[in-house]
Design a protein around this motif. Structure first.
Motif, mmCIF file in Angstrom:
data_model
loop_
_atom_site.group_PDB
_atom_site.id
_atom_site.type_symbol
_atom_site.label_atom_id
_atom_site.label_comp_id
_atom_site.label_asym_id
_atom_site.label_seq_id
_atom_site.Cartn_x
_atom_site.Cartn_y
_atom_site.Cartn_z
ATOM 1 N N GLU A 1 0.699 -1.226 -0.057
ATOM 2 C CA GLU A 1 -0.036 0.111 -0.071
ATOM 3 C C GLU A 1 0.886 1.298 0.011
ATOM 4 O O GLU A 1 1.849 1.354 0.967
ATOM 5 N N GLY A 2 0.482 2.191 -0.874
ATOM 6 C CA GLY A 2 1.447 3.375 -1.032
ATOM 7 C C GLY A 2 2.501 3.276 -1.974
ATOM 8 O O GLY A 2 3.122 4.213 -1.986
ATOM 9 N N GLU A 3 2.853 2.241 -2.306
ATOM 10 C CA GLU A 3 4.097 2.084 -3.105
ATOM 11 C C GLU A 3 3.800 2.303 -4.523
ATOM 12 O O GLU A 3 2.717 2.352 -5.039
ATOM 13 N N GLY A 4 4.834 2.403 -5.450
ATOM 14 C CA GLY A 4 4.810 2.564 -6.615
ATOM 15 C C GLY A 4 5.548 1.400 -7.494
ATOM 16 O O GLY A 4 6.027 0.420 -6.600
ATOM 17 N N CYS A 5 5.951 1.479 -8.757
ATOM 18 C CA CYS A 5 6.443 0.720 -9.410
ATOM 19 C C CYS A 5 7.102 0.967 -10.541
ATOM 20 O O CYS A 5 6.497 1.899 -11.323
ATOM 21 N N ASN A 6 8.194 0.439 -10.957
ATOM 22 C CA ASN A 6 9.076 0.877 -12.239
ATOM 23 C C ASN A 6 9.065 -0.480 -13.077
ATOM 24 O O ASN A 6 9.709 -1.405 -12.614
ATOM 25 N N VAL A 7 8.570 -0.243 -14.020
ATOM 26 C CA VAL A 7 8.510 -1.525 -14.958
ATOM 27 C C VAL A 7 9.400 -1.126 -16.122
ATOM 28 O O VAL A 7 9.345 -0.225 -16.802
ATOM 29 N N TYR A 8 10.448 -2.272 -16.322
ATOM 30 C CA TYR A 8 11.274 -1.705 -17.347
ATOM 31 C C TYR A 8 11.810 -3.230 -18.106
ATOM 32 O O TYR A 8 11.679 -4.287 -17.410
ATOM 33 N N GLY A 9 12.008 -3.350 -19.123
ATOM 34 C CA GLY A 9 12.767 -4.228 -19.890
ATOM 35 C C GLY A 9 12.589 -4.055 -21.492
ATOM 36 O O GLY A 9 12.582 -3.172 -22.003
ATOM 37 N N VAL A 10 12.501 -5.448 -22.056
ATOM 38 C CA VAL A 10 12.385 -5.556 -23.409
ATOM 39 C C VAL A 10 11.164 -6.204 -23.928
ATOM 40 O O VAL A 10 11.064 -7.403 -23.451
ATOM 41 N N LEU A 11 10.635 -5.813 -25.017
ATOM 42 C CA LEU A 11 9.291 -6.650 -25.607
ATOM 43 C C LEU A 11 10.061 -7.057 -27.158
ATOM 44 O O LEU A 11 10.342 -6.393 -27.658
ATOM 45 N N GLU A 12 9.597 -8.349 -27.208
ATOM 46 C CA GLU A 12 9.725 -8.665 -28.902
ATOM 47 C C GLU A 12 8.574 -8.980 -29.285
ATOM 48 O O GLU A 12 7.509 -9.807 -28.940
ATOM 49 N N VAL A 13 7.762 -8.301 -30.323
ATOM 50 C CA VAL A 13 6.594 -8.306 -30.791
ATOM 51 C C VAL A 13 6.609 -8.588 -32.282
ATOM 52 O O VAL A 13 7.771 -8.136 -33.008
ATOM 53 N N ASN A 14 5.580 -9.158 -32.910
ATOM 54 C CA ASN A 14 5.695 -9.188 -34.341
ATOM 55 C C ASN A 14 5.762 -7.823 -35.297
ATOM 56 O O ASN A 14 5.287 -6.892 -34.487
ATOM 57 N N LYS A 15 6.150 -7.916 -36.338
ATOM 58 C CA LYS A 15 6.279 -6.614 -36.886
ATOM 59 C C LYS A 15 5.086 -6.324 -37.766
ATOM 60 O O LYS A 15 5.119 -6.370 -39.165
ATOM 61 N N VAL A 16 4.167 -6.300 -37.112
ATOM 62 C CA VAL A 16 2.704 -5.871 -37.449
ATOM 63 C C VAL A 16 2.113 -4.812 -36.480
ATOM 64 O O VAL A 16 2.567 -4.655 -35.477
ATOM 65 N N ALA A 17 0.934 -4.185 -36.881
ATOM 66 C CA ALA A 17 0.190 -3.273 -35.905
ATOM 67 C C ALA A 17 -0.226 -4.163 -34.972
ATOM 68 O O ALA A 17 -0.604 -5.003 -34.912
ATOM 69 N N GLY A 18 -0.242 -3.357 -33.587
ATOM 70 C CA GLY A 18 -0.408 -4.101 -32.392
ATOM 71 C C GLY A 18 -0.542 -2.927 -31.335
ATOM 72 O O GLY A 18 -0.683 -1.818 -31.500
ATOM 73 N N ASN A 19 -0.524 -3.419 -30.187
ATOM 74 C CA ASN A 19 -0.693 -2.672 -28.844
ATOM 75 C C ASN A 19 -0.230 -3.271 -27.985
ATOM 76 O O ASN A 19 0.030 -4.653 -27.530
ATOM 77 N N PHE A 20 0.480 -2.851 -26.832
ATOM 78 C CA PHE A 20 0.805 -3.151 -25.616
ATOM 79 C C PHE A 20 0.376 -2.242 -24.441
ATOM 80 O O PHE A 20 0.367 -1.135 -24.873
ATOM 81 N N HIS A 21 -0.111 -2.825 -23.398
ATOM 82 C CA HIS A 21 -0.662 -1.972 -22.162
ATOM 83 C C HIS A 21 -0.477 -2.298 -20.797
ATOM 84 O O HIS A 21 0.114 -3.558 -20.761
ATOM 85 N N PHE A 22 -0.265 -1.391 -19.924
ATOM 86 C CA PHE A 22 -0.185 -1.849 -18.754
ATOM 87 C C PHE A 22 -1.618 -1.563 -18.128
ATOM 88 O O PHE A 22 -2.148 -0.481 -18.149
ATOM 89 N N ALA A 23 -2.030 -2.370 -17.147
ATOM 90 C CA ALA A 23 -3.483 -2.267 -16.657
ATOM 91 C C ALA A 23 -3.490 -3.204 -15.399
ATOM 92 O O ALA A 23 -2.715 -4.080 -15.226
ATOM 93 N N PRO A 24 -4.436 -2.920 -14.411
ATOM 94 C CA PRO A 24 -4.454 -3.658 -13.261
ATOM 95 C C PRO A 24 -5.388 -4.910 -13.457
ATOM 96 O O PRO A 24 -6.034 -5.008 -14.538
ATOM 97 N N GLY A 25 -4.987 -6.186 -12.685
ATOM 98 C CA GLY A 25 -5.665 -7.381 -12.730
ATOM 99 C C GLY A 25 -5.200 -8.390 -13.779
ATOM 100 O O GLY A 25 -4.301 -8.063 -14.354
ATOM 101 N N ARG A 26 -5.340 -9.511 -13.152
ATOM 102 C CA ARG A 26 -4.755 -10.557 -14.054
ATOM 103 C C ARG A 26 -5.658 -10.409 -15.443
ATOM 104 O O ARG A 26 -6.801 -10.199 -15.470
ATOM 105 N N SER A 27 -4.874 -11.022 -16.420
ATOM 106 C CA SER A 27 -5.564 -10.943 -17.700
ATOM 107 C C SER A 27 -5.847 -12.208 -18.470
ATOM 108 O O SER A 27 -4.916 -13.147 -17.937
ATOM 109 N N TYR A 28 -6.817 -12.415 -19.104
ATOM 110 C CA TYR A 28 -6.751 -13.871 -19.700
ATOM 111 C C TYR A 28 -7.794 -13.872 -20.869
ATOM 112 O O TYR A 28 -8.475 -12.570 -21.347
#
Length: 382
Positions: A196-223
């Motif tokens: 509680e009250g903390e923050g987060c620093n997210v860093y690193g590398v993504l490898e994605v296909n060379k086509v249009a798309g998106n990446f996002h940061f959002a709360p909760g488990r995704s499926y």
């Protein structure tokens, strides 16, 4: 004689020194001309060691399969346990809760790095409803219930996430985690209370296909539920998510000299009671940078626009979304050093030009001085 006939071709006739007239103004002009020539010579000489860049545009015909996305984003008011990073593209490929090559660094409320405690120990002796089975190695293993969501007999759900995954496969709603033994031990609410009250620093590398798309940061488990991408926020209850963020670095590919990443340093602070979705729309331009010594870097540049969608009655998933598309035009940047012949031509132009202009200035000053002096002598200067 034949050789003496060349004297007629001399365009620089020599004048006897007895006919020279040296003046103060001429000396000043000569010194100034020499300084100007020296400065211009040094500026030209620098071009021999500092390369210039040439830009060309052409259709991108490369067939590279992936793009490397370098990310470094800070969420000062969102704990790491809440944030999920997902990526998807128009080909239908989805990467959920990406952890490979991605690091989440917990931040204290003052923004400093959180010192991680020692490795947590799992206290399993107090857990009820455990079945103990013998493994093939002869060691005891724990097999906990999936609460009716097993796909086959004997399937084990030894932690809360395994139970959630089993429920998702069945299409069941995971409504009351407090009724699940595994979740009582490692509940999300407990983790959130710890962070509680903390923050987060997210860093690193993504490898994605060379086509249009998106990446996002959002709360909760995704499926993935059918053809839909879903984030499970049930376990958070009425928790208000503050997705204020700072983009420390975002680039598509390796850096090269002169590159400008327009989103670096971008900081957005969420206004109180104004939940919503931060959207960045990115146009990626394939780029090839060729060093003067032959090394080639295949990378990308990009431009970006942004938009904030305010959530009405909590009907939007809060988060930070990056939508990217690729340009069919490729930019080729090539470093070049000027040839010595170009340098020699420039030096000759500098010397000749400065001498010519200084000679004209000296002539004007000299003859003006003579006219003024003569008028003074005959008393007609006023």
């Amino acid at each position: 004689s034949f050789l003496s006939s060349f004297k007629k071709l001399d365009v620089n006739p020599k004048i006897n020194e007895d006919f020279f007239t040296r003046t103060l103004s001429g000396g000043v002009i000569t010194v100034l001309s020499s300084i100007i020539m020296a400065v211009l010579f040094v500026s030209e000489a620098r071009l021999l060691v500092v390369p210039t860049t040439q830009h060309e545009l052409h259709v991108d015909t490369t067939k590279s399969a992936t793009i490397q996305i370098n990310i470094d984003i800070t969420f000062p008011r969102m704990p790491c346990t809440v944030i999920s990073l997902d990526a998807m593209d128009v080909s239908g490929e989805q990467h959920l809760e990406i952890a490979h090559n991605i690091i989440k660094q917990r931040l204290d409320p003052d923004g400093s790095m959180h010192e991680e405690p020692g490795e947590a120990q799992v206290l399993s002796r107090d857990l009820p409803s455990m079945d103990v089975k013998n493994s093939t190695e002869g060691e005891d293993t724990v097999c906990m219930s999936c609460y009716g969501a097993e796909e086959h007999e004997g399937e084990c759900c030894n932690d809360c996430e395994a139970v959630k995954d089993a429920y998702r496969r069945k299409g069941w709603a995971f409504v009351d985690p407090s009724a699940i033994v595994q979740c009582q031990v490692e509940s999300m609410s407990a983790k959130m209370k710890e962070q509680e009250g903390e923050g987060c620093n997210v860093y690193g590398v993504l490898e994605v296909n060379k086509v249009a798309g998106n990446f996002h940061f959002a709360p909760g488990r995704s499926y993935k539920q059918g053809s839909m991408h879903v984030h499970d926020l049930m376990e958070f209850g009425d928790y208000e998510f503050d997705v204020s963020h700072k983009v420390n670095k975002l680039s598509f590919g390796a850096d090269f000299p002169g590159v400008v990443n327009p989103l670096d340093g971008t900081e957005r602070v969420q206004v109180q009671d104004e939940n919503g979705m931060y959207q960045y729309f990115i146009k990626v331009v394939p780029t090839e940078y060729e060093h003067a010594r032959g090394r080639v870097i295949e990378t990308n540049q990009f431009s970006a626009t942004e938009h904030f969608r305010k959530s009405e009655h909590h009907n939007l998933l809060p988060g930070v979304f990056f939508f990217y598309d690729l340009s069919p035009i490729k930019v080729s940047i090539r470093e070049e050093f000027p040839s010595f012949l170009e340098f020699f031509t420039s030096v000759c132009a500098i010397i000749g030009g400065v001498f010519t202009v200084s000679g004209m200035v000296d002539s004007v000053v000299y003859h003006s001085h003579k006219v003024i002096k003569k008028k003074i002598e005959i008393g007609k200067f006023s």
